[in-house]
Each structure stands twice: as C-alpha cells, then as structure tokens.
Design a protein around this motif. Structure first.
Motif, PDB file in Angstrom:
ATOM      1  N   PHE A 151      -1.188   8.144   8.727  1.00 33.99           N
ATOM      2  CA  PHE A 151      -1.690   8.026   7.235  1.00 33.99           C
ATOM      3  C   PHE A 151      -1.755   9.680   6.714  1.00 33.99           C
ATOM      4  O   PHE A 151      -2.193   9.596   5.521  1.00 33.99           O
ATOM      5  CB  PHE A 151      -2.916   7.274   7.383  1.00 33.99           C
ATOM      6  N   TRP A 182      -3.166   4.013   0.642  1.00 35.35           N
ATOM      7  CA  TRP A 182      -3.488   3.991   1.791  1.00 35.35           C
ATOM      8  C   TRP A 182      -4.969   4.780   1.802  1.00 35.35           C
ATOM      9  O   TRP A 182      -6.025   4.617   2.725  1.00 35.35           O
ATOM     10  CB  TRP A 182      -2.575   4.486   2.755  1.00 35.35           C
ATOM     11  N   ASP A 191       6.237   6.507   5.904  1.00 39.86           N
ATOM     12  CA  ASP A 191       5.683   5.090   5.739  1.00 39.86           C
ATOM     13  C   ASP A 191       6.661   4.101   6.588  1.00 39.86           C
ATOM     14  O   ASP A 191       6.599   2.865   6.082  1.00 39.86           O
ATOM     15  CB  ASP A 191       5.934   4.575   4.216  1.00 39.86           C
ATOM     16  N   GLU A 199       0.976  -1.049  -0.020  1.00 40.09           N
ATOM     17  CA  GLU A 199      -0.101  -0.122   0.054  1.00 40.09           C
ATOM     18  C   GLU A 199       0.633   1.257   0.064  1.00 40.09           C
ATOM     19  O   GLU A 199       0.618   2.253  -0.692  1.00 40.09           O
ATOM     20  CB  GLU A 199      -0.921   0.187   1.275  1.00 40.09           C
ATOM     21  N   ASP A 200       2.141   1.096   0.593  1.00 44.20           N
ATOM     22  CA  ASP A 200       3.006   2.297   0.694  1.00 44.20           C
ATOM     23  C   ASP A 200       3.513   2.563  -0.708  1.00 44.20           C
ATOM     24  O   ASP A 200       3.625   3.861  -1.284  1.00 44.20           O
ATOM     25  CB  ASP A 200       3.977   2.100   1.699  1.00 44.20           C
TER      26      ASP A 200
END
Length: 451
Positions: free
Chosen positions: A281, A109, A287, A103-104
C-alpha cells in the motif's frame, strides 16, 4: 536538579472489527447504486411475478413456469431460476467485486489504513459488510417473489417435477429451502468477487469476474460433460435445487453442489485474504497485477476444480452422462401416474391410486438407432397403464427434450383425449390439460430404482 523523564505515548490500538464492519456497511449503503439495488430487489420481483402470472402466455420453457396460473408458489421458483443464471451473479459482481477496488479508484487506502491500523480487520470488515448487503438483496428477491405470487394467484398446491401435488405448506417450505440452497453458490461467486477485487484492483475485470465465472459455468452445463465435472462446478446448486420438488427428494446432487460451493467460498476468500495481506500500500500505483491474479488466484482455483472432480468421480458413479434408459422410464412413468390422478380430479372422474394404475414407460432414443442414454430431443416414450375394472391397457406417447442436466419436457403425442391439448376447468380458472406437456427431472447420481 532532577531530570523529568517523559514517557513516549503508547501506540494507538486498531479499531475493533465490529466498528470497522459498521463503518463499511454504512459506506456501502450510502452509495446510490446499492440503495437502488436494494429497492429493486425488494419491489421488482413482486411486480414481475404478479404481472407474468396474469398473462395469457406463460414462460413454459422455464421450470415451473407452466404452473404460474395455478399457484403462487411457482412464481418465486421461476424467479429463482432466472436469478441463478443472471441476477445473483450480477449482484455479487456489483457488491463483492467492487468492495476493495473502490478504494483503489478513490485513492483512499492511506486514510483507511491510518484510521483502522490493521490489514486483517479491514479485510474482515469489508468481507462481512459485502456479505450482509448480498444477503439483504437475496432475501429481498425471495420474499418479494413469494409475496407477489401469493397475492396474484393464491396459496394453492404446487405440482412437483414428478407430478405429485405439494400442499401449500409443503410447497412453502421447499421454496424457502430452495432459496437457502441457492445461497451457497452465491457465496462462492461473492468470494470470487472478493478475490478479483483484491487481485485486480481498479481494473474492470475484477468487477466483472463473478459474472464471467457464472457465464462460463452456464456454458459448461450445456455441454455433454461427465457428471463428476458437472457437479464439481460451484454453480451447480443453482440447478440442483429442483431435486427438492420430487418425492422422495433428489438430495444427492443438491448436497454435493452445496458442499462444493461452500468449499469454493472458503478457498477463494482465503486466497483473497492472503493476497490482501501481501499488498504493497506504500506504492500508490500498485493496485493489482494480472500475473499475481493468475498465480495466486486462477491457478489455485483450477487446482481445486481438478481435485473436486477427482473426489466426486471416486466417491460416486458419475463418470458418464448420468442419463440412462431405466432412469428416464421410471421418471416419465412416475410423473404420468401422478398427473393422471390430477387430471382425473379436474375432470371429476373416480380417483385411482398410482399403485392401481401400474404405469410403466418404454423409452427409446433416435428411433432406436442410437444407444438410449444421454441428453437429446429425440427421446420417445410410450406410457402404459391399466384402470381397475377394465380389460384394456391404455397407452400414451410422449416426445422428450432431455437436457444434459437431467431436466426434460414431455410433449404429448396422442391419443388426443389423454395427452392432447384441451382446456380443463380448475379452481383457479381454465388451464391446459396437465398431461399435455409436463416437466420432469432425472437424478444424475441415482443408480438404483426408487421404491
């Protein structure tokens, strides 16, 4: 005129864990590398085991490798030994070590948080999805290896690590149990992968963390460490499953190893969960942090290792190497007696029970110049036995290469007609004399003779 009040819309509820789990599972299985891993794990082991079982030379330096010509149940055990060292750590790295970091890398995210609206449910869904895929891969390795071995060689009895023959049904049960026990350290490495994926973000170190931890544990197992330290490492269950193939089974180290692995799995997952809840986030450049990974990940696990070593050291006789003269002598004598009966049957000689043979072993280390304890390739054992109806006592000499985890290879050193190299005709074809070379296992936690 009356004013009409408008009600504010109720906030949308987070989606359920089950729905998030299905979404994460589909997302994992849609990746081409995950599909390729599934295909390889369900097909390649069968081909590997079948091909090796048909070769003239076998991987005799691997536990049960020398029996791959004799029974199909040896192949999945050879595969398990390789998987515990290399295969399973790499699988956990590729799945659990990447489930959050992906996701990073993709910058998704914000979309996921808007859709799910719950940090906790995102973590649970991702953890369960990665666990499901890992279990699917492990099941493929086990089933494929078993099918390949049975089809290539057949459903024949398997000689255990103390020389006694296991019936096909008994061998099947123990092979399956060995793979089940290997799930515990696999879960521990998967939890370490989750922790690395959360703490280090898109850094490649998060992806490599389970494999690096597994490599470090392998190197540690090669060192002359006290038994308490050896058993406190979460990967020890990758080794201790061999205790299932003795009679009686050497369950002490295996149960400790499985318990330690499960504790590591719980603690590492809990640390990953806490780190995930504290993640910022809103900052797209944040991250992961090496400092956060050290303070909230590595240090707690190091503390867990220290506590585990202390608990094992207090509760078991495990401060030394666990390898003593009496244990080696009992193990060699027991294995010789069982294999002597196997050889007698292959040579069509009268069967003699182990109690009638009354085999004993006298073992020394370093030609008697050093204390007879600990690992080494300088162990020498003289086995003595007596056949009913004869006055003479038989003797056979073995050179032992004994490793620090209690496994050894006994190499026959005469007399040639007893433990020398010659071919013996068996139902599966000509095989080397079973008394020529054999594998054995010394139980590190055993403190009293076994009856």
């Amino acid at each position: 005129m009356t004013a009409t009040a408008t009600e504010a819309p109720a906030p949308a509820a987070p989606i359920s864990v089950a729905r998030g789990y299905r979404f994460e599972l589909v997302k994992l299985l849609s990746q081409w590398r995950v599909r390729l891993l599934v295909l390889v794990c369900w097909l390649a082991p069968a081909l590997f085991v079948a091909a090796v079982s048909r070769q003239s030379s076998l991987p005799s330096d691997t536990v049960f490798g020398r029996w791959m010509h004799a029974t199909g149940w040896a192949g999945p055990l050879v595969l398990l030994g390789f998987s515990g060292s290399w295969g399973l750590p790499l699988l956990t790295s590729l799945i659990a070590g990447d489930v959050f970091a992906a996701e990073d890398r993709l910058g998704t995210w914000r979309h996921l948080l808007v859709a799910v609206r719950s940090y906790r449910r995102i973590f649970v869904a991702k953890a369960l999805a990665s666990l499901t895929v890992i279990l699917l891969l492990v099941a493929g390795l086990a089933c494929s290896g078993i099918v390949g071995g049975i089809l290539a060689v057949g459903d024949h009895p398997l000689a255990g690590l103390d020389g006694h023959l296991l019936s096909p049904g008994d061998a099947a049960g123990r092979v399956l149990l060995a793979w089940v026990c290997a799930l515990a350290p696999t879960l521990a490495l998967a939890a370490v992968g989750l922790l690395g994926s959360v703490a280090l973000g898109r850094s490649p170190m998060g992806l490599l963390l389970p494999a690096l931890v597994a490599l470090a544990m392998q190197l540690a197992q090669m060192l002359p460490l006290p038994v308490a330290v050896r058993l406190a490492l979460p990967g020890y269950a990758f080794i201790a499953w061999s205790g299932l193939f003795t009679s009686p089974a050497q369950l002490g180290p295996l149960l400790v190893g499985v318990g330690v692995s499960l504790v590591w799995a719980v603690v590492a997952t809990a640390l990953a969960y806490l780190l995930f809840l504290r993640r910022d986030f809103t900052n797209l450049t944040s991250d992961g942090s090496g400092r956060r990974a050290l303070t909230a990940g590595a240090l707690p696990l190091a503390g867990l290792l220290a506590v585990t070593v202390g608990v094992i050291a207090v509760s078991t006789p495990s401060l030394g190497s666990g390898i003593g003269q009496d244990k080696v002598q009992r193990s060699v004598a027991t294995a010789f007696a069982h294999l002597y009966r196997l050889q007698a049957g292959q040579l069509n000689r009268p069967d003699v029970a182990e109690e009638q043979l009354a085999a004993t072993a006298a073992c020394t280390k370093g030609d008697g110049l050093v204390a007879p304890e600990g690992p080494g390739n300088d162990w020498r054992c003289v086995v003595s036995w007596h056949l009913p109806g004869t006055a003479a006592t038989g003797n056979a000499i073995y050179q032992l290469d004994l490793t620090s985890d209690g496994r050894y290879v006994a190499d026959g050193d005469g007399p040639k007609e007893v433990n020398g190299y010659f071919q013996v005709r068996t139902p599966t074809g000509d095989e080397p004399n079973p008394l020529w070379q054999f594998d054995g296992n010394v139980e590190l936690l055993s403190s009293t003779p076994k009856g």
